[in-house]
Design an enzyme around this catalytic site. Structure first.
Site, PDB file in Angstrom:
ATOM      1  CB  CYS A 162      -4.639 -11.910 -18.739  1.00 10.67           C
ATOM      2  SG  CYS A 162      -4.766 -13.609 -18.160  1.00 10.67           S
ATOM      3  CG  ASN A 200       2.968 -15.257 -16.115  1.00 13.90           C
ATOM      4  OD1 ASN A 200       3.389 -14.761 -17.149  1.00 13.90           O
ATOM      5  ND2 ASN A 200       2.537 -14.528 -15.113  1.00 13.90           N
ATOM      6  CG  ASP A 201       0.412 -21.224 -14.281  1.00 11.62           C
ATOM      7  OD1 ASP A 201       1.514 -21.435 -13.745  1.00 11.62           O
ATOM      8  OD2 ASP A 201      -0.625 -21.006 -13.628  1.00 11.62           O
ATOM      9  NE  ARG A 244      -7.332 -15.804 -11.707  1.00  5.93           N
ATOM     10  CZ  ARG A 244      -6.010 -15.644 -11.749  1.00  5.93           C
ATOM     11  NH1 ARG A 244      -5.350 -15.911 -12.859  1.00  5.93           N
ATOM     12  NH2 ARG A 244      -5.348 -15.200 -10.701  1.00  5.93           N
ATOM     13  CG  HIS A 295      -2.134  -0.857   1.018  1.00  2.93           C
ATOM     14  ND1 HIS A 295      -2.765  -1.529   2.041  1.00  2.93           N
ATOM     15  CD2 HIS A 295      -2.850  -1.157  -0.104  1.00  2.93           C
ATOM     16  CE1 HIS A 295      -3.794  -2.193   1.569  1.00  2.93           C
ATOM     17  NE2 HIS A 295      -3.870  -1.979   0.280  1.00  2.93           N
ATOM     18  NE  ARG A 323       4.347 -19.486 -13.292  1.00  2.00           N
ATOM     19  CZ  ARG A 323       3.673 -18.537 -12.658  1.00  2.00           C
ATOM     20  NH1 ARG A 323       4.251 -17.382 -12.427  1.00  2.00           N
ATOM     21  NH2 ARG A 323       2.441 -18.740 -12.261  1.00  2.00           N
ATOM     22  NE  ARG A 334      -3.080 -11.477 -11.096  1.00  2.00           N
ATOM     23  CZ  ARG A 334      -2.652 -10.317 -11.604  1.00  2.00           C
ATOM     24  NH1 ARG A 334      -3.036  -9.167 -11.032  1.00  2.00           N
ATOM     25  NH2 ARG A 334      -1.865 -10.291 -12.660  1.00  2.00           N
ATOM     26  CD  GLU A 390      -4.339 -20.573 -15.871  1.00  2.00           C
ATOM     27  OE1 GLU A 390      -3.587 -20.025 -15.051  1.00  2.00           O
ATOM     28  OE2 GLU A 390      -5.451 -21.063 -15.567  1.00  2.00           O
TER      29      GLU A 390
END
Length: 555
Positions: free
Chosen positions: A501, A453-454, A331, A188, A464, A296, A430
């Protein structure tokens, strides 16, 4: 000249004198108490005082950084309303006869350690919020004065870390930048720094906190995460030149606000933003994203207990209302692996990335899944909602999901609860399995979003999270690009649209190739929305073809 490296969390270059941030340290003197009732009373009084102070901080932040960032302090108030947090403190007091301040300290350490263990950088930073609230509680219990940074001179602040409450207290007219030994880009504090437009570098490391630097001239490069102490003339000249260039570049990008994402030859593509919480809505508005391509939702599930339908509903409603009719893709909870919720008992696995995670958890814990879906459908009347499901690997899984969606809608109808009849559903692509049956999956859903990424991890058999394998993890691998092209072709053949994404969405080296593949949407970090728009508008697909060479066609 001394050069220190950290992580740039708020871009910009500042030049000024270095000043160490001063605060009163918390030293607990009383660890035990024979009067638990008195300690409980002290704790509850301190909670009331802390809530009142957080109200004041909220009002101050509201005038300085706006409602979207001021909400940080309402989130801090929620910690004091959390039954697990309060219950932990009071249990230490009553069962172990600890003083209120020591009980708060132990609870803070325990809760923060849970967040520190997860992979997600954003969620790790929630531990810092718990520490900020807990420190404020302890100071109120011990009558310790709060720091109030103030100076009549322009300066750069150096500290071990800065809490959000300390950051909002900075005098923006005099603070040129700040640097910290610890901290993260998703804290934050970092979010506030970006909103306040204060260049900032975090994660410099504890050894960087050397008092001999106090009062020295410093250059802060918040873009690249470097600070130069006692810079030489060459460095000072170069950084001054770069500062002028960055200001001109920022002015150019800001001129793209309100412009279309259209290539020079007329190809249009949507550019959306990825976010992990409602805290980032201000960033989405500032970058002029066309929508939210990935929200997310799992952050709601990692705060200690299973979130109730009402609290989820309020969160989703806020996002949809703030986006004013722009598309919002939420999601469903992508839990498991590195994101282990406390309220779920997930057995330790040898290969968690291949284990009980994502949609597998949702389909196993259908009651919790239905709670989230009910909240989403209830919120759908407040904006333009789409629901996306993570890690679908079979047609059977998405059909089971659709059956549950039907049940939820029927329940809401029977209860007389309104919801939108137009909520598109999509899935994350993915895994290689999802790619290979993407023609079948496209007939079941409205859209795909590729999580590169996945997809890269599973396709190349590369963990990764393993730094030793970094050189083997090539997201530009021909196999990855061919999979994206194959998925795009299958989506369009069966009437679904397709986006990306994952991290590759931000890779401007591949933007033209994605356009040639027919990708309909790129969803990226808010900071990359305008650079992507710039790249798209400077691309002319009629003059070159990058795709064949990248896919090694006829090579």
């Amino acid at each position: 000249m001394t050069e220190l490296h950290g992580k740039g969390v708020s871009k910009g270059i500042a030049i000024g004198k270095l000043s160490f941030y001063q605060r009163e340290k918390i030293c607990i003197n009383q660890f035990h108490s024979d009067d638990s009732k008195e300690e409980i009373s002290r704790f509850r009084s301190a909670c009331d005082m802390t809530l009142s102070q957080l109200d004041e901080l909220y009002k101050r932040a509201l005038t300085q950084v706006g409602e979207d960032e001021a909400i940080i302090f309402n989130i801090h108030k929620m910690i004091l309303d959390d039954s697990d947090y309060v219950g932990s403190v009071e249990k230490y007091i009553t069962e172990e006869h600890l003083s209120a301040e020591y009980a708060v300290a132990l609870t803070s350490e325990s809760f923060a350690s849970v967040f520190a263990a997860v992979e997600s950088e954003y969620l790790r930073c929630r531990g810092a919020d718990i520490k900020d609230v807990s420190d404020r509680l302890m100071k109120n219990l011990m009558n310790i004065q709060f720091s109030n940074e103030n100076s009549e001179h322009e300066h750069v602040i150096f500290s071990d870390d800065l809490a959000p409450s300390e950051t909002i207290g900075l005098d923006r007219s005099n603070v040129l930048a700040f640097c910290t030994a610890f901290g993260s880009s998703t804290s934050h504090t970092a979010i506030l720094a970006r909103t306040m437009k204060i260049p900032a570098v975090v994660g410099l490391g504890a050894p960087a906190l050397d008092e001999i630097f106090n009062g020295k001239e410093v250059i802060v490069d918040g873009t690249n995460g470097i600070i130069y102490i006692d810079p030489d003339e060459k460095t000072r000249t170069e950084m001054t030149r770069r500062r002028r260039f960055e200001l001109e570049r920022e002015k150019l990008l800001r001129s793209l606000v309100g412009c279309d994402n259209v290539t020079a030859d007329g190809r249009r593509i949507n550019v959306y933003a990825n976010i992990g919480s409602i805290d980032e809505l201000a960033d989405v508005a500032a970058c002029d994203a066309g929508g939210i391509g990935l929200f997310r939702s799992e952050f709601l599930f990692l705060n200690g207990c299973s979130p109730r339908e009402e609290s989820q509903f309020r969160c989703y409603r806020t996002v949809l209302k703030k986006m004013n009719g722009k598309p919002v893709i939420i999601r469903t909870a992508d839990l498991g692996a590195d994101k282990q919720p406390q309220f779920m008992e997930i057995q330790k696995e040898d290969n968690p990335a291949l284990g009980f995670r994502s949609i597998r958890i949702s389909l196993t814990n259908k009651d919790d899944f239905k709670v989230q879906l009910r909240a989403l459908y209830r919120a759908s009347v407040y904006g333009n909602l789409s629901i996306m499901f993570p890690m679908i690997t079979s047609v059977e899984e998405i059909r089971e999901v659709k059956d549950i969606l039907k049940e939820v809608r029927q329940e809401l109808v029977s209860e007389g609860v309104p919801f939108s009849d137009n909520v598109p559903i999509g899935i994350m692509i993915e895994t290689p399995a999802a790619v290979m049956i993407s023609d079948l999956l496209a007939q079941e859903v409205d859209f795909f979003s590729i999580g590169t990424n996945d997809l890269t991890q599973y396709t190349l058999a590369v963990d990764r999270q393993n730094s030793r394998l970094e050189k083997f993890c090539n997201p530009h691998h021909t196999a990855i690009l061919r999979m994206i092209k194959m998925t795009a072709d299958n989506a369009h053949k069966h009437g679904a649209w397709i986006g990306i994404c994952g991290e590759l969405s931000s890779d401007t080296e591949l933007t033209q190739a994605f356009l040639e593949m027919g990708i309909d949407e790129l969803s990226t970090t808010p900071s990359m929305v305008l650079p992507l728009r710039d790249k798209i508008r400077r691309t002319d697909l009629s003059k070159s073809n990058e795709l064949e060479s990248l896919l090694c066609v006829n090579n």
